[in-house]
Design an enzyme around this catalytic site. Structure first.
Site, short mmCIF file in Angstrom:
data_model
loop_
_atom_site.label_atom_id
_atom_site.label_comp_id
_atom_site.label_asym_id
_atom_site.label_seq_id
_atom_site.Cartn_x
_atom_site.Cartn_y
_atom_site.Cartn_z
N PHE A 78 0.80 -1.23 0.00
CA PHE A 78 0.00 0.00 0.00
C PHE A 78 0.83 1.27 0.00
CE2 PHE A 78 -2.59 -3.24 2.17
CZ PHE A 78 -3.62 -3.32 1.23
N GLY A 79 2.06 1.17 0.43
CA GLY A 79 2.84 2.41 0.52
C GLY A 79 4.34 2.18 0.49
N ASP A 96 -2.59 -9.38 9.73
CA ASP A 96 -1.46 -9.55 8.81
C ASP A 96 -0.15 -9.59 9.58
OD1 ASP A 96 -0.19 -9.99 6.41
OD2 ASP A 96 -0.16 -7.88 5.82
N1 LIG Z 1 7.78 2.71 11.67
C1 LIG Z 1 8.65 2.15 10.82
N2 LIG Z 1 9.98 2.26 11.02
C2 LIG Z 1 10.87 1.69 10.17
N3 LIG Z 1 10.52 0.95 9.09
C3 LIG Z 1 9.21 0.79 8.84
C4 LIG Z 1 8.21 1.38 9.68
N4 LIG Z 1 6.99 1.05 9.18
C5 LIG Z 1 7.23 0.29 8.10
N5 LIG Z 1 8.55 0.13 7.87
C6 LIG Z 1 9.19 -0.67 6.80
O1 LIG Z 1 8.43 -0.55 5.61
C7 LIG Z 1 7.91 -1.84 5.21
C8 LIG Z 1 6.54 -1.67 4.61
O2 LIG Z 1 5.67 -1.05 5.55
P1 LIG Z 1 4.17 -1.48 5.74
O3 LIG Z 1 4.13 -2.94 6.07
O4 LIG Z 1 3.51 -0.57 6.70
O5 LIG Z 1 3.60 -1.20 4.29
P2 LIG Z 1 2.44 -1.95 3.53
O6 LIG Z 1 2.29 -1.28 2.20
O7 LIG Z 1 1.22 -1.99 4.38
O8 LIG Z 1 3.09 -3.38 3.40
P3 LIG Z 1 2.46 -4.81 3.21
O9 LIG Z 1 2.86 -5.22 1.83
O10 LIG Z 1 3.15 -5.62 4.28
O11 LIG Z 1 0.98 -4.72 3.42
C9 LIG Z 1 7.94 -2.69 6.49
O12 LIG Z 1 8.07 -4.06 6.22
C10 LIG Z 1 9.17 -2.14 7.21
O13 LIG Z 1 10.35 -2.75 6.72
#
Ligand SMILES: Nc1ncnc2c1ncn2[C@@H]1O[C@H](COP(=O)(O)OP(=O)(O)OP(=O)(O)O)[C@@H](O)[C@H]1O
Length: 452
Positions: free
Chosen positions: A35-36, A145
């Site tokens: 997502f991001g 998740d």
């Molecule tokens: N607060 C944080 N501090 C440092 N690194 C972070 C933090 N939040 C996220 N990350 C890094 O960024 C990656 C992706 O973040 P996140 O899981 O929130 O995104 P997503 O788009 O929801 O991912 P997913 O594909 O898991 O759904 C994490 O696996 C981690 O390595």
């Protein structure tokens, strides 16, 4: 950059009126999720290091943003083992989440690890995660998740991150959209139940705990069908008595469980103590009702040396818990007046654990992501005879050559659907506010004291 001579109220005023994202200096990308994109950044004013998640989807109104699950759930939670959402910014139709920064994910730590983690380290991490989970479940949310990538570590402290799929416990089923990374996905979700509960997080924790001991995923399924196959292979096929609901779910989708007696987990996780095996075994129970709650897990003998449990999580009859006589060096020390415990591992934790990772095939983060994406793409394959695209690791001596007799496609809706659904959710009745507190500005929507 804000001139040094500006301070006090003027500085605050500047902070408030300047373009919000200008307040941050982006350092580098640290993650690229579904997502991001996540950056490491610095607040130019306070010097505070933060993680900024820039959402890939555009958000054209605030109303679209405030009801996002990540916002709805995180704004209510305040716990030392849950990553703090500091601020939400929408600028030029782009949505940014500003989180406290964490140095590593558990996945990164496992990937780079040559020697096994010590049980003390694993205990301390799990104890903290279960505390975060107990709080979250008590607040009425479940994560859905949990995976090593979403457990973030800075020094001794571990925190739960990524609430993109968090769900309110009291929200109404059916829960139909894409849920959880396959290797950590609970069997009731794999069998397409839409009545699952916070126990899906407990299953994921069982799989994660096992992986922390072996540095290998416990159930590395190459597709949903192969995932169930691998679960049967390890914990044995559920009987009609041990999981009647599971048999009903299987019948509803015309699925027949492959027949396996299962193995004792100590054979697959030889470095784990009996207590650890006992906890993993109960977490990885087919029947969600037989899995402990997070609060119950905290009271498992595995955590005997981690004796501080927040009062609200203790059973009524056992409000005061006697500290054990043989506190494991480096685990928790009870600190009077402390609201939450933070586990402090021994500096020499790794010393005695010389079991070396023998299978060097545990891929890089990118490779793992690709593996998972490729596997997800192949989830409509009903015949799973080929093992060509399976993860390189398999539990010793076991091969997956099973063709699963499925009636229909598995979880056909994907992450894109979730994003769409998130965008289409209705507006909540709370209104955003901005609070200046200490070094950081917090934009929130009110908080709920969960009484922990
Ligand atoms: N607060 C944080 N501090 C440092 N690194 C972070 C933090 N939040 C996220 N990350 C890094 O960024 C990656 C992706 O973040 P996140 O899981 O929130 O995104 P997503 O788009 O929801 O991912 P997913 O594909 O898991 O759904 C994490 O696996 C981690 O390595």
């Amino acid at each position: 950059m804000l001139p040094e001579e500006i301070d006090g109220e003027l500085r605050k005023g500047y902070l408030y009126f300047c373009k919000k994202m200008e307040r941050y200096k982006i350092i580098k990308e640290v993650g690229d999720g579904t997502f991001g994109i996540v950056w490491r950044a610095v607040n130019k004013l306070s010097g505070e290091v933060v993680a900024i998640k820039k959402m890939k989807k555009k958000y054209y109104t605030w109303e679209e943003c405030v009801n996002l699950r990540e916002v709805k759930s995180l704004r209510r939670m305040n716990h030392p083992n849950i990553v703090k959402l500091k601020e939400v910014i929408r600028e030029n139709n782009i949505l940014y989440f500003v989180f406290e920064y964490m140095e590593f994910s558990l996945y990164q730590l496992m990937k780079e690890r040559e020697q096994l983690f010590s049980e003390v380290e694993i205990r301390n991490w799990c104890f903290q995660v279960f505390q975060g989970l107990a709080y979250m479940h008590q607040c009425g949310y479940f994560h859905r998740d949990l995976k090593p990538e979403n457990l973030l570590v800075t020094r001794d402290v571990i925190k739960i991150a990524d609430f993109g799929l968090a769900r309110e416990i009291c929200s109404h089923p059916p829960y139909t959209e894409y849920v959880s990374t396959r290797w950590y996905r609970a069997p009731e979700i794999l069998l397409q139940s839409y009545l699952y509960s916070s126990k899906v997080d407990m299953w994921a924790m069982g799989a994660i705990m096992a992986e922390l001991f072996t540095l290998r995923p416990l159930f590395p399924g190459a597709s949903e069908a192969d995932e169930i196959y691998k679960i049967c292979n390890v914990i044995g096929t559920p009987t009609k008595d041990s999981w009647p609901d599971g048999h009903n779910l299987a019948r509803a989708i015309n699925y027949q469980f492959p027949q396996f007696p299962g193995v004792h987990l100590s054979a697959l996780i030889p470095s784990a103590s009996d207590d650890a095996i006992s906890l993993i075994t109960s977490l990885c129970s087919w029947d969600p009702c037989k899995r402990p709650t997070a609060a119950e897990a905290l009271r498992h003998p595995f955590f005997q040396s981690c004796y501080y449990v927040p009062p609200s999580l203790r059973p009524r009859a056992a409000v005061s818990r006697t500290p054990p006589s043989d506190v494991v060096k480096g685990t928790l020390e009870q600190k009077p007046g402390r609201r939450f415990s933070v586990a402090v591992p021994n500096a020499k934790l790794t010393g005695n654990h010389s079991a070396v990772k023998t299978n060097a095939s545990f891929g890089s983060g990118v490779q793992r992501k690709l593996d998972m994406v490729n596997q997800e793409l192949s989830r409509n394959d009903k015949s799973l005879k080929s093992s060509a695209n399976q993860p390189r690791y398999q539990p010793p001596g076991r091969k997956s050559s099973f063709a699963a007799p499925f009636k229909k496609d598995w979880n056909a809706s994907g992450a894109a659907d979730v994003a769409d659904k998130l965008a289409n959710m209705r507006i909540g009745n709370r209104r955003p506010y901005v609070v200046q507190s200490g070094h950081s500005t917090y934009s929130g929507w009110g908080s709920v004291d969960c009484g922990v």
